[in-house]
Motif scaffolding. Structure first.
Motif, PDB file in Angstrom:
ATOM      1  N   SER A  92       0.792  -1.229   0.000  1.00 45.61           N
ATOM      2  CA  SER A  92       0.000   0.000   0.000  1.00 45.61           C
ATOM      3  C   SER A  92       0.824   1.279   0.000  1.00 45.61           C
ATOM      4  N   SER A 105      -3.284  -0.729  -2.250  1.00 50.86           N
ATOM      5  CA  SER A 105      -3.382   0.588  -2.863  1.00 50.86           C
ATOM      6  C   SER A 105      -2.126   0.882  -3.665  1.00 50.86           C
ATOM      7  N   SER A 133      -5.897   5.479   2.188  1.00 52.99           N
ATOM      8  CA  SER A 133      -5.453   4.907   0.917  1.00 52.99           C
ATOM      9  C   SER A 133      -6.422   5.212  -0.217  1.00 52.99           C
TER      10      SER A 133
END
Length: 423
Positions: free
Chosen positions: A25, A91, A364
């Motif tokens: 992420s 993400s 995110s």
């Protein structure tokens, strides 16, 4: 030998888990910052347990549980670290890039500025300025019962909000300066200045938090990264200054000239204790494994109340039933909830994971100053839960999770509405 096997067996896996989480992420203050803290805290724990470092402050409160119960404390940190892997969102968004390109209306900042100045005005009219100028007892000027000459539910609430607003002001000032908004910066400078010097003169570690948070925001702007490093270094030095100042018997604005001499005095006496202090929570929490804490049921229940104290009476219950390790060393939230019993521990850690999940997911999916601030506060709370009581941390987790859940729900509603409007 068992301890050696724990370190050899867990550290490589934990390091791989952190690398996986960051790659999944991108770096987020929470959970990645907390994972790094837990990992490095295990290293510091080992260095102290095997005598490579010694933290002199533990003599005040410790039964040396961090040595005698090393494996239990080590495994507790490992379990918490691995549990955070469940919260890592998938993400591909660069948080730094998103923050740099944020389009925040000036009106948002002006609303905050007006609210803060109102709180500041009320506090200045209600506070005992003689105590703010000079006092000899640590925490006097941050205790509304002692610092306010006009003391009621409203003034206590406003007084306690000034500190958190100062953190928001530090983040906002850093962002506006880095993005070139001069007028807003000029209006925010007094907020940051007053909040910092008030906390510094009270010898509160919160003073360092203002600088470190401002540094984290500045680090996302390439042209401000040198300043960001400077802010974080000064934040660390400020921690040393306030730690020495706590025991000096000299607090208040009149004590500010001792800032540098406090740093020198602390380092001369303590040396590498300066690093150990950052991880004080591991020594505090380790005490759970060597002591039997029996808490009053009213204290347990009020520790999980999201209300302010003048409504639910928590301050009175705390004064009567809280168990401190020493006069200036509170029990940690982690130690308290484990002592409360399984149902309380499940509630606490359930809310912690729920809030952490939504704060990471919200940041995110929608990187803004608000979502970054909430996620950063989640990181600070996850750090402070090893050194401060349940009430302080649980309440912050509860409200962070609630706000983030509302943001996610609002986004889903907007997405659904837009989908229905499409031809």
């Amino acid at each position: 030998m068992t301890n050696a096997f724990l370190m050899i067996g867990f550290w490589p896996i934990e390091l791989l888990a952190i690398i996986w989480a960051v790659r999944r992420s991108g770096f987020l203050p929470f959970p990645h910052g907390t994972m790094l803290y837990l990992f490095t805290a295990q290293i510091v724990l080992a260095l102290h347990a095997y005598g490579f470092l010694y933290y002199s402050f533990v003599r005040i409160f410790s039964t040396y549980a961090y040595i005698h119960h090393f494996s239990s404390m080590f495994l507790l940190q490992a379990i918490m670290l691995f549990s955070l892997c469940l919260l890592v969102p998938k993400s591909s968004i660069s948080i730094g890039e998103s923050v740099r390109t944020l389009k925040v209306k000036d009106s948002v900042f002006w609303i905050f500025i007006v609210v803060f100045y109102f709180c500041w005005l009320v506090t200045s009219l209600c506070i005992d300025w003689s105590i703010v100028w000079s006092n000899s007892i640590y925490l006097t000027m941050t205790d509304p019962e002692k610092a306010l000459v006009i003391n009621n539910g409203l003034t206590r609430l406003i007084f306690t909000l000034v500190g958190p607003f100062g953190l928001v002001g530090a983040a906002a000032l850093s962002f506006t300066m880095c993005s070139g908004r001069l007028r807003l910066s000029l209006a925010l400078i007094p907020i940051m200045t007053w909040s910092f010097f008030f906390a510094l003169s009270a010898h509160s570690r919160g003073s360092a938090a203002y600088l470190i948070l401002a540094g984290l925001i500045a680090a996302m702007f390439p042209r401000a990264r040198v300043a960001a490093v400077g802010l974080m270094v000064v934040g660390f030095l400020t921690t040393l200054s306030v730690l020495w100042g706590r025991g000096s018997g000299n607090h208040g604005l009149a004590s500010l000239p001792t800032y540098f001499s406090n740093i020198v005095a602390y380092y001369d006496v303590s040396g590498l204790d300066a690093v150990s202090n950052v991880y004080e929570g591991i020594f505090v929490t380790a005490e759970y494994f060597s002591r039997t804490f029996q808490f009053n049921n009213l204290y347990k229940i009020l520790s999980f109340s999201p209300l302010v104290s003048f409504i639910d009476g928590y301050d009175t219950a705390r004064d009567l039933y809280a168990i401190r390790l020493a006069a200036y060393v509170p029990n940690s939230a982690v130690s308290e909830v484990l002592s409360f019993g399984t149902p309380y521990a499940m509630l606490y850690f359930g809310v912690f994971l729920w809030s952490g999940y939504y704060s990471a997911k919200t940041l995110s999916k929608s990187p803004t100053l608000l979502t970054l601030g909430l996620n950063t506060l989640m990181f600070f709370g996850s750090y402070l839960q090893f050194a401060y009581d349940t009430r302080t941390n649980f309440r912050s987790f509860f409200y962070i999770g609630l706000i983030c859940w509302f943001i996610i729900r609002r986004q889903r509603q907007m997405t659904s509405t837009m989908a229905l409007r499409r031809p």
